[in-house]
Motif scaffolding. Structure first.
Motif, mmCIF file in Angstrom:
data_model
loop_
_atom_site.group_PDB
_atom_site.id
_atom_site.type_symbol
_atom_site.label_atom_id
_atom_site.label_comp_id
_atom_site.label_asym_id
_atom_site.label_seq_id
_atom_site.Cartn_x
_atom_site.Cartn_y
_atom_site.Cartn_z
ATOM 1 N N SER A 17 0.846 -1.197 0.000
ATOM 2 C CA SER A 17 0.000 0.000 0.000
ATOM 3 C C SER A 17 0.880 1.245 0.000
ATOM 4 O O SER A 17 1.874 1.316 0.727
ATOM 5 C CB SER A 17 -0.902 0.001 1.245
ATOM 6 N N ARG A 50 -2.397 -1.781 -9.954
ATOM 7 C CA ARG A 50 -3.121 -0.960 -8.997
ATOM 8 C C ARG A 50 -4.611 -1.293 -9.050
ATOM 9 O O ARG A 50 -5.193 -1.369 -10.118
ATOM 10 C CB ARG A 50 -2.885 0.518 -9.296
ATOM 11 N N HIS A 51 -5.201 -1.534 -7.851
ATOM 12 C CA HIS A 51 -6.650 -1.761 -7.782
ATOM 13 C C HIS A 51 -7.156 -1.209 -6.461
ATOM 14 O O HIS A 51 -6.377 -0.715 -5.633
ATOM 15 C CB HIS A 51 -6.992 -3.249 -7.933
ATOM 16 N N ALA A 52 -8.466 -1.275 -6.273
ATOM 17 C CA ALA A 52 -9.081 -0.602 -5.124
ATOM 18 C C ALA A 52 -8.593 -1.138 -3.788
ATOM 19 O O ALA A 52 -8.569 -0.419 -2.789
ATOM 20 C CB ALA A 52 -10.610 -0.739 -5.215
ATOM 21 N N ARG A 53 -8.193 -2.403 -3.737
ATOM 22 C CA ARG A 53 -7.791 -2.996 -2.445
ATOM 23 C C ARG A 53 -6.318 -2.822 -2.139
ATOM 24 O O ARG A 53 -5.850 -3.217 -1.094
ATOM 25 C CB ARG A 53 -8.146 -4.482 -2.436
ATOM 26 N N GLY A 54 -5.566 -2.240 -3.065
ATOM 27 C CA GLY A 54 -4.149 -2.048 -2.813
ATOM 28 C C GLY A 54 -3.323 -2.307 -4.052
ATOM 29 O O GLY A 54 -3.801 -2.150 -5.184
#
Length: 297
Positions: A17, A50-54
């Motif tokens: 993150s 890259r995605h919404a959860r990290g």
């Protein structure tokens, strides 16, 4: 290649993150993101999905992360060597051993080590899993078998056996067995053979459990077995190194014992010159000499 960008990349890959990496590095998320983008541009590749959860490492990112992990381990080792003074032992030392040996033998002796080296910081990892010393999961290990990993300095400390013990109070109440057949009215206290442990102990437990004793108490640690014996619950299967600290325990059926279990101390070759490792090694060897005299070796 920019070392600062590599340091930031390593922190991001480790944390998964940008925000968490920024907290560790005391940088803003945007500053961390700019450094990662700059590294990707200099390498001409994408290092993270890259995605919404990290963040997830790409194949190229995994390759670079393996390299930075190796660099970090080497830097840690170098820092440890630099910090080790010729006259003063201090700093962190990560030690691993089995739960039984650690709780029943090692920890009760550490006050003497700290009295000698009050600035030493020990991180003691008690588990049956064999940690990877060359990968620096620990600095030094005491194991119940010879380590098979390469690039380790190893030394056999002693041989132990697993035996039967009981309290005098328990034997006065229930009687002292003279043969295996005499065990039937007794309560056996032991580790479950399925519990991770040295194979010699598991074999002995299986043999005795097959005697159809009147009652059993299975516990997943030697510390629990010892507490049962000390509180007169039954006859326990315990390692013989306990005789030094609990001389009032009575050995039962002296002809019944496990095969020999070798005890080894090991540490990575690269820590040969570490003052902290040497201090811990020498302390353990001194204490082992006392134990061997008590065991009659």
């Amino acid at each position: 290649m920019d070392w600062d960008k590599l340091r930031i990349f390593h922190a991001v890959a480790d944390a998964g993150s940008l925000t968490h990496a920024g907290d560790v590095l005391h940088l803003s998320q945007s500053a961390v993101s700019r450094q990662v983008r700059g590294l990707e541009e200099s390498l001409g590749t994408t290092l993270f999905h890259r995605h919404a959860r990290g963040l997830i490492l790409t194949e190229q990112g995994e390759m670079l992360f393996e390299a930075t992990k190796a660099m970090a381990r080497k830097l840690d080792t170098t820092a440890a060597r630099i910090k080790d003074s010729e006259e003063h032992v201090f700093g962190e030392l990560k030690v691993t051993t089995t739960t039984g040996f650690g709780t029943l033998w090692l920890v009760p002796r550490l006050a003497k080590l700290y009295a000698r080296y009050p600035d030493l910081k020990i991180d003691l990892l008690l588990e049956e899993r064999v940690l990877d010393l060359p990968m620096r999961e620990a600095d030094i290990a005491i194991r119940m078998k010879e380590p098979s990993q390469a690039d380790l300095i190893r030394r056999r400390l002693l041989n132990i056996r697993i035996r039967l013990f009981a309290s005098k109070e328990y034997l006065d109440r229930v009687g002292t067995p003279r043969t295996m057949a005499d065990l039937s009215p007794h309560r056996l206290i032991c580790q479950n053979p399925a519990t991770p442990q040295v194979s010699a102990g598991a074999v002995l437990a299986q043999t005795l459990l097959a005697q159809n004793m009147a009652s059993t108490l299975l516990i997943n640690s030697y510390f629990g077995v010892l507490q049962g014996v000390l509180n007169h619950v039954g006859i326990g299967i315990l390692p013989d190194y306990l005789v030094t600290d609990f001389p009032h325990l009575v050995r039962v059926l002296p002809d019944i014992e496990s095969a020999e279990v070798p005890v080894f101390l090991a540490f990575p070759e690269e820590l040969r010159s570490s003052r902290r490792v040497a201090a811990f090694r020498d302390f353990v060897l001194e204490e082992i000499q006392s134990l061997r005299r008590n065991l009659g070796e």
